[in-house]
Design a protein around this motif. Structure first.
Motif, mmCIF file in Angstrom:
data_model
loop_
_atom_site.group_PDB
_atom_site.id
_atom_site.type_symbol
_atom_site.label_atom_id
_atom_site.label_comp_id
_atom_site.label_asym_id
_atom_site.label_seq_id
_atom_site.Cartn_x
_atom_site.Cartn_y
_atom_site.Cartn_z
ATOM 1 N N UNK A 27 -75.890 71.037 23.357
ATOM 2 C CA UNK A 27 -75.799 69.773 23.532
ATOM 3 C C UNK A 27 -75.560 68.836 22.249
ATOM 4 N N UNK A 28 -76.570 69.698 21.515
ATOM 5 C CA UNK A 28 -77.130 69.270 20.033
ATOM 6 C C UNK A 28 -75.263 69.665 19.038
ATOM 7 N N UNK A 43 -58.462 57.708 18.261
ATOM 8 C CA UNK A 43 -59.466 56.322 18.257
ATOM 9 C C UNK A 43 -60.561 56.415 18.135
ATOM 10 N N UNK A 44 -61.271 56.510 16.490
ATOM 11 C CA UNK A 44 -62.293 56.693 15.977
ATOM 12 C C UNK A 44 -63.614 55.661 16.933
ATOM 13 N N UNK A 45 -63.740 54.687 17.025
ATOM 14 C CA UNK A 45 -64.072 53.992 17.374
ATOM 15 C C UNK A 45 -64.878 54.255 18.930
ATOM 16 N N UNK A 46 -64.102 54.836 20.272
ATOM 17 C CA UNK A 46 -64.026 55.252 21.354
ATOM 18 C C UNK A 46 -64.946 56.499 20.918
ATOM 19 N N UNK A 47 -64.346 57.573 20.092
ATOM 20 C CA UNK A 47 -65.472 58.428 19.640
ATOM 21 C C UNK A 47 -66.576 58.422 19.123
ATOM 22 N N UNK A 48 -67.336 58.127 18.419
ATOM 23 C CA UNK A 48 -68.232 57.021 18.063
ATOM 24 C C UNK A 48 -69.083 56.328 19.349
ATOM 25 N N UNK A 49 -68.708 55.989 20.498
ATOM 26 C CA UNK A 49 -69.281 55.456 21.627
ATOM 27 C C UNK A 49 -69.630 56.773 22.171
ATOM 28 N N UNK A 50 -68.880 57.388 22.359
ATOM 29 C CA UNK A 50 -68.872 58.911 22.620
ATOM 30 C C UNK A 50 -70.277 59.529 22.249
ATOM 31 N N UNK A 51 -70.368 59.578 21.057
ATOM 32 C CA UNK A 51 -71.581 60.789 20.274
ATOM 33 C C UNK A 51 -72.754 59.804 20.292
ATOM 34 N N UNK A 53 -73.443 58.154 23.142
ATOM 35 C CA UNK A 53 -73.696 58.198 24.421
ATOM 36 C C UNK A 53 -74.781 60.191 24.706
ATOM 37 N N UNK A 54 -73.636 60.888 24.112
ATOM 38 C CA UNK A 54 -74.446 61.653 23.301
ATOM 39 C C UNK A 54 -76.096 61.887 22.824
ATOM 40 N N UNK A 55 -75.891 61.004 21.900
ATOM 41 C CA UNK A 55 -76.964 61.378 21.281
ATOM 42 C C UNK A 55 -78.536 60.284 21.981
ATOM 43 N N UNK A 57 -78.777 60.529 25.618
ATOM 44 C CA UNK A 57 -78.505 61.882 26.286
ATOM 45 C C UNK A 57 -79.459 62.576 25.217
ATOM 46 N N UNK A 58 -79.480 63.163 24.707
ATOM 47 C CA UNK A 58 -79.985 63.654 23.632
ATOM 48 C C UNK A 58 -81.252 63.453 23.409
ATOM 49 N N UNK A 59 -82.044 62.134 23.177
ATOM 50 C CA UNK A 59 -83.068 61.509 23.193
ATOM 51 C C UNK A 59 -83.575 61.763 23.994
ATOM 52 N N UNK A 60 -83.378 61.379 25.457
ATOM 53 C CA UNK A 60 -83.822 61.638 27.021
ATOM 54 C C UNK A 60 -84.214 62.765 27.206
ATOM 55 N N UNK A 61 -82.950 64.100 26.408
ATOM 56 C CA UNK A 61 -83.450 65.712 27.415
ATOM 57 C C UNK A 61 -84.624 65.744 25.591
ATOM 58 N N UNK A 62 -84.354 65.552 24.752
ATOM 59 C CA UNK A 62 -85.674 66.137 24.077
ATOM 60 C C UNK A 62 -87.145 65.480 24.115
ATOM 61 N N UNK A 63 -87.042 64.281 24.147
ATOM 62 C CA UNK A 63 -88.294 64.286 25.189
ATOM 63 C C UNK A 63 -88.934 64.765 26.470
ATOM 64 N N UNK A 64 -88.100 65.036 27.624
ATOM 65 C CA UNK A 64 -88.534 65.636 28.773
ATOM 66 C C UNK A 64 -89.048 67.042 28.702
#
Length: 71
Positions: A27-28, A43-51, A53-55, A57-64
């Motif tokens: 994912x990273x 839609x760069x704003x929507x794209x950034x929103x998606x990114x 959300x992924x970030x 998710x990464x924070x949670x995944x890295x903590x786990x």
């Protein structure tokens, strides 16, 4: 020769932890690649929103991954 059920459980948990670690790494890498396309999407704003959300998710995944059950 049959393995002890407890040992089988530990091996299963270790396999799940390893899989989760690989998914976080993947994912990273995907986020790194997708970030490069932000300026060229309709839609760069929507794209950034998606990114974002992924970030998160990464924070949670890295903590786990950092707090593995088995060492």
């Amino acid at each position: 020769m049959s393995k002890d059920p407890t040992q089988k459980l530990f091996e299963y948990i270790a396999a799940l932890e390893n899989t989760n670690e690989e998914l976080v790494k993947t994912l990273k890498k995907c986020v790194e690649v997708l970030t490069g396309f932000k300026s060229s999407v309709p839609n760069p704003e929507g794209w950034q929103e998606m990114l974002d959300v992924f970030q998160e998710t990464l924070k949670v995944g890295e903590r786990i991954v950092g707090g593995k059950t088995l060492h």
